[in-house]
Motif scaffolding. Structure first.
Motif, PDB file in Angstrom:
ATOM      1  N   GLY A 285       0.826  -1.206   0.000  1.00  0.00           N
ATOM      2  CA  GLY A 285       0.000   0.000   0.000  1.00  0.00           C
ATOM      3  C   GLY A 285       0.857   1.252   0.000  1.00  0.00           C
ATOM      4  O   GLY A 285       2.055   1.228   0.261  1.00  0.00           O
ATOM      5  N   GLY A 286       0.222   2.371  -0.327  1.00  0.00           N
ATOM      6  CA  GLY A 286       0.932   3.646  -0.341  1.00  0.00           C
ATOM      7  C   GLY A 286       0.612   4.421  -1.601  1.00  0.00           C
ATOM      8  O   GLY A 286      -0.497   4.354  -2.136  1.00  0.00           O
ATOM      9  N   GLY A 287       1.588   5.151  -2.095  1.00  0.00           N
ATOM     10  CA  GLY A 287       1.373   6.017  -3.242  1.00  0.00           C
ATOM     11  C   GLY A 287       1.223   7.457  -2.805  1.00  0.00           C
ATOM     12  O   GLY A 287       1.221   7.779  -1.607  1.00  0.00           O
ATOM     13  N   GLN A 288       1.087   8.351  -3.779  1.00  0.00           N
ATOM     14  CA  GLN A 288       0.926   9.765  -3.451  1.00  0.00           C
ATOM     15  C   GLN A 288      -0.333  10.000  -2.626  1.00  0.00           C
ATOM     16  O   GLN A 288      -0.331  10.763  -1.664  1.00  0.00           O
ATOM     17  CB  GLN A 288       0.872  10.591  -4.745  1.00  0.00           C
ATOM     18  CG  GLN A 288       0.832  12.098  -4.501  1.00  0.00           C
ATOM     19  CD  GLN A 288       0.899  12.882  -5.797  1.00  0.00           C
ATOM     20  OE1 GLN A 288       1.020  12.299  -6.872  1.00  0.00           O
ATOM     21  NE2 GLN A 288       0.824  14.185  -5.710  1.00  0.00           N
ATOM     22  N   ASN A 289      -1.416   9.347  -3.021  1.00  0.00           N
ATOM     23  CA  ASN A 289      -2.632   9.312  -2.214  1.00  0.00           C
ATOM     24  C   ASN A 289      -2.765   7.875  -1.696  1.00  0.00           C
ATOM     25  O   ASN A 289      -3.261   7.006  -2.422  1.00  0.00           O
ATOM     26  CB  ASN A 289      -3.862   9.695  -3.041  1.00  0.00           C
ATOM     27  CG  ASN A 289      -3.757  11.083  -3.627  1.00  0.00           C
ATOM     28  OD1 ASN A 289      -3.214  11.988  -3.001  1.00  0.00           O
ATOM     29  ND2 ASN A 289      -4.247  11.255  -4.841  1.00  0.00           N
ATOM     30  N   PRO A 290      -2.298   7.591  -0.477  1.00  0.00           N
ATOM     31  CA  PRO A 290      -2.164   6.211  -0.007  1.00  0.00           C
ATOM     32  C   PRO A 290      -3.426   5.371  -0.188  1.00  0.00           C
ATOM     33  O   PRO A 290      -4.517   5.764   0.230  1.00  0.00           O
ATOM     34  CB  PRO A 290      -1.829   6.382   1.481  1.00  0.00           C
ATOM     35  CG  PRO A 290      -1.159   7.701   1.556  1.00  0.00           C
ATOM     36  CD  PRO A 290      -1.852   8.569   0.542  1.00  0.00           C
ATOM     37  N   ILE A 330       1.169   3.426   6.889  1.00  0.00           N
ATOM     38  CA  ILE A 330       1.793   4.165   5.788  1.00  0.00           C
ATOM     39  C   ILE A 330       1.923   5.612   6.225  1.00  0.00           C
ATOM     40  O   ILE A 330       0.920   6.294   6.442  1.00  0.00           O
ATOM     41  CB  ILE A 330       0.953   4.057   4.502  1.00  0.00           C
ATOM     42  CG1 ILE A 330       0.775   2.578   4.124  1.00  0.00           C
ATOM     43  CG2 ILE A 330       1.595   4.832   3.365  1.00  0.00           C
ATOM     44  CD1 ILE A 330      -0.291   2.351   3.073  1.00  0.00           C
ATOM     45  N   SER A 331       3.149   6.073   6.372  1.00  0.00           N
ATOM     46  CA  SER A 331       3.395   7.409   6.919  1.00  0.00           C
ATOM     47  C   SER A 331       3.832   8.371   5.821  1.00  0.00           C
ATOM     48  O   SER A 331       4.610   8.013   4.934  1.00  0.00           O
ATOM     49  CB  SER A 331       4.475   7.347   8.008  1.00  0.00           C
ATOM     50  OG  SER A 331       4.060   6.528   9.077  1.00  0.00           O
ATOM     51  N   ARG A 332       3.311   9.570   5.899  1.00  0.00           N
ATOM     52  CA  ARG A 332       3.711  10.664   5.027  1.00  0.00           C
ATOM     53  C   ARG A 332       4.102  11.855   5.900  1.00  0.00           C
ATOM     54  O   ARG A 332       3.958  11.819   7.121  1.00  0.00           O
ATOM     55  CB  ARG A 332       2.569  11.041   4.071  1.00  0.00           C
ATOM     56  CG  ARG A 332       2.222   9.943   3.062  1.00  0.00           C
ATOM     57  CD  ARG A 332       3.358   9.699   2.100  1.00  0.00           C
ATOM     58  NE  ARG A 332       3.078   8.627   1.137  1.00  0.00           N
ATOM     59  CZ  ARG A 332       3.459   7.381   1.294  1.00  0.00           C
ATOM     60  NH1 ARG A 332       4.131   7.029   2.392  1.00  0.00           N
ATOM     61  NH2 ARG A 332       3.193   6.466   0.376  1.00  0.00           N
ATOM     62  N   ALA A 333       4.590  12.914   5.298  1.00  0.00           N
ATOM     63  CA  ALA A 333       5.120  14.037   6.076  1.00  0.00           C
ATOM     64  C   ALA A 333       4.052  14.644   6.985  1.00  0.00           C
ATOM     65  O   ALA A 333       4.329  14.989   8.131  1.00  0.00           O
ATOM     66  CB  ALA A 333       5.675  15.109   5.135  1.00  0.00           C
ATOM     67  N   LYS A 334       2.812  14.768   6.487  1.00  0.00           N
ATOM     68  CA  LYS A 334       1.780  15.474   7.241  1.00  0.00           C
ATOM     69  C   LYS A 334       0.733  14.565   7.871  1.00  0.00           C
ATOM     70  O   LYS A 334      -0.053  15.012   8.688  1.00  0.00           O
ATOM     71  CB  LYS A 334       1.083  16.494   6.330  1.00  0.00           C
ATOM     72  CG  LYS A 334       2.004  17.621   5.874  1.00  0.00           C
ATOM     73  CD  LYS A 334       1.243  18.655   5.052  1.00  0.00           C
ATOM     74  CE  LYS A 334       2.165  19.802   4.628  1.00  0.00           C
ATOM     75  NZ  LYS A 334       1.446  20.817   3.812  1.00  0.00           N
TER      76      LYS A 334
END
Length: 515
Positions: A285-290, A330-334
């Motif tokens: 999973g993940g991607g720009q829009n997870p 799934i972690s992103r910056a924000k």
């Protein structure tokens, strides 16, 4: 004039209610605030064309729209419908009094038709939790949203239908779905059955043990021996989904946009078999829009990796933590999202690069070093998470043509269900533990402690077969499942003996011996 409509933002499996605030004043500007992505910002052009093609005009006014709360990211085209209704209501074309009673989502085509969106099921659950009277969704999403009771779900095909409904000139009935009837009716209909598998009784026994305890399994054998054939029939012997498991699984597929138009609840355990060229993001999973990956789409079901050594090692390694924790973050910056991924991991592979090591009907030219390098493509930590190692030999044609059909899946499934019920009773005091494969080390000492004779056998096997230390707890877990299938309260010597036979790849001389 200020008008409010309501929709929802889906972030992972979490849903937040979004209030669409539309304000109009003199001017000619259009402002959209509230952390909207490109798809949401492009809604102005879709709405303008849809209104014009349905006999309306975009108001020549200063239009300010805020998506509240403004600090939550808004993604996708599902905001088109509430934005359009807010603009029409602020312009006096739609009665604003009823807007607060309904949550609505949907993408607008340029002709005004509503297009399906992702996540209709979790949005419907949120609408019920927020005490909305009803939910308006595109017609294609009505069955998955109507699964949720105590909230009226309306499926609309066009923008005009929504306008007429809110103005009271179109009396539309909410969708009523007998979810339980459909769910239980479809639970036992399988296209693939173990009756089609002739021979391979030892392998079918290993699959039965794996299904009964929720154990991960790997099959090793030459091409054409039936590895993929039997793996695809594994869901037919697994216990049926409960309603809560089905709802959780359906939510994941709804968020991923994987539900077909005529699906309400997923009634059978999912079976996912990605190709070996899959990327890390597509798997976990993940991607720009997870979005959920294959391991989450296999939640409460089976993830089957055919030709395991052909997968990229980096792809396989990212599964280590999800296999242990049964969820993926799934972690992103924000922000970060979390998806569940409690699945049975089933894999198959050839015993060597040419595929015929140990096959009595074909000669193998691979050296022990080549075989070892081939096996080393699968790391020890990943192999450590696989409880059952099962070796397969191809069935000779003479036997294949004479054998009777195998035992049907229904009979095997009955034994699996009985064993699972024993485990459910055993683990009732333990939250989050449902089967033997989930047992902790402390539980092993409580529920799977071998007697003195079994312990001697286990010690002898580990010394003679050069079993690794990590095999110890795996053997006890599998032995506990074998005892449950036999209806035995205690783990006995014969159960330990069978479990030892399922640890072939832990043998130190595997690449040097004949199968």
């Amino acid at each position: 004039m200020l008008v409010n409509t309501f929709c929802a933002a889906v972030n992972g499996l979490e849903v937040n209610t979004v209030k669409v605030e539309v304000s109009m004043s003199r001017g000619v500007q259009f402002h959209l605030t509230g952390l909207a992505d490109t798809a949401v910002k492009e809604s102005y052009d879709r709405i303008k064309a849809a209104l014009q093609n349905n006999g309306f005009k975009m108001p020549v006014m200063d239009i300010t729209i805020n998506l509240s709360p403004a600090d939550i990211k808004k993604e996708g085209s599902g905001y088109d419908l509430p934005l359009a209704m807010g603009i029409l209501a602020a312009n006096g074309k739609v009665e604003a009094d009823r807007l607060s009673e309904y949550m609505m989502v949907g993408e607008l085509g340029l002709d005004g038709k509503l297009q399906p969106i992702r996540g209709a099921l979790p949005i419907a659950i949120k609408a019920r939790a927020e005490k909305f009277k009803g939910l308006i969704v595109p017609k294609q999403n009505i069955r998955e949203a109507a699964v949720v009771n105590q909230v009226e779900v309306y499926g609309m095909e066009t923008l005009m239908e929504v306008i007429q409904f809110l103005n009271g000139s179109n009396d539309v009935s909410p969708m009523i779905l007998d979810t339980r009837h459909e769910f239980y009716e479809q639970q036992s209909h399988f296209e693939l059955d173990f009756a089609d598998v002739r021979g391979q009784e030892s392998v079918k026994r290993a699959l039965e043990v794996a299904a009964a305890g929720g154990h991960n399994l790997i099959m090793i054998g030459p091409p054409g021996s039936g590895k993929s054939m039997m793996a695809k029939r594994l869901p037919s012997i697994l216990p049926p989904l409960s309603l809560s498991e089905s709802l959780e699984t359906t939510q994941i597929h709804s968020v991923a946009g994987k539900l077909s138009r005529d699906t309400s609840l997923i009634s059978q355990r999912p079976f996912r078999a990605p190709h070996h060229t899959i990327s890390q993001v597509a798997l976990v999973g993940g991607g720009q829009n997870p979005q959920p990956g294959e391991i989450s789409l296999a939640h409460n079901g089976v993830l089957f990796l055919d030709e395991l050594p052909e997968f990229s090692r980096s792809v396989l390694e990212v599964m280590r933590q999800p296999l242990e924790d049964r969820h993926i973050t799934i972690s992103r910056a924000k922000y970060s999202v979390q998806y569940p991924c409690s699945f049975m991991f089933v894999a198959s592979m050839n015993p060597c690069p040419c595929g015929y090591y140990g096959d009595p009907t074909h000669s193998c030219a691979c050296t022990p070093g080549q075989i070892q390098r081939y096996m080393n493509k699968i790391s020890g930590p990943l192999l450590d998470r696989i409880d059952i190692h099962c070796e397969i030999q191809a069935v000779p044609f003479a036997q294949l043509s004479q054998m009777q059909p195998g035992e049907p899946s229904e009979m095997i499934r009955e034994r699996v269900i009985r064993a699972r019920k024993i485990q459910e009773e055993r683990f009732k005091p333990y939250k989050g533990i449902h089967c033997n494969a989930m047992m902790t080390e402390r539980m092993l000492h409580e529920f799977a402690e071998p007697d003195a004779q079994s312990l001697d056998m286990l010690r002898m096997a580990m010394e003679r077969l050069k079993l690794s230390a990590r095999a110890y707890s795996r053997i006890l877990k599998v032995a506990r499942t074998i005892a449950d299938l036999a209806g035995s309260e205690k783990v006995q010597t014969q159960h330990i003996a069978e479990a030892i036979g399922y640890r072939n790849l832990d043998r130190g001389d595997w690449a040097e011996r004949g199968i």
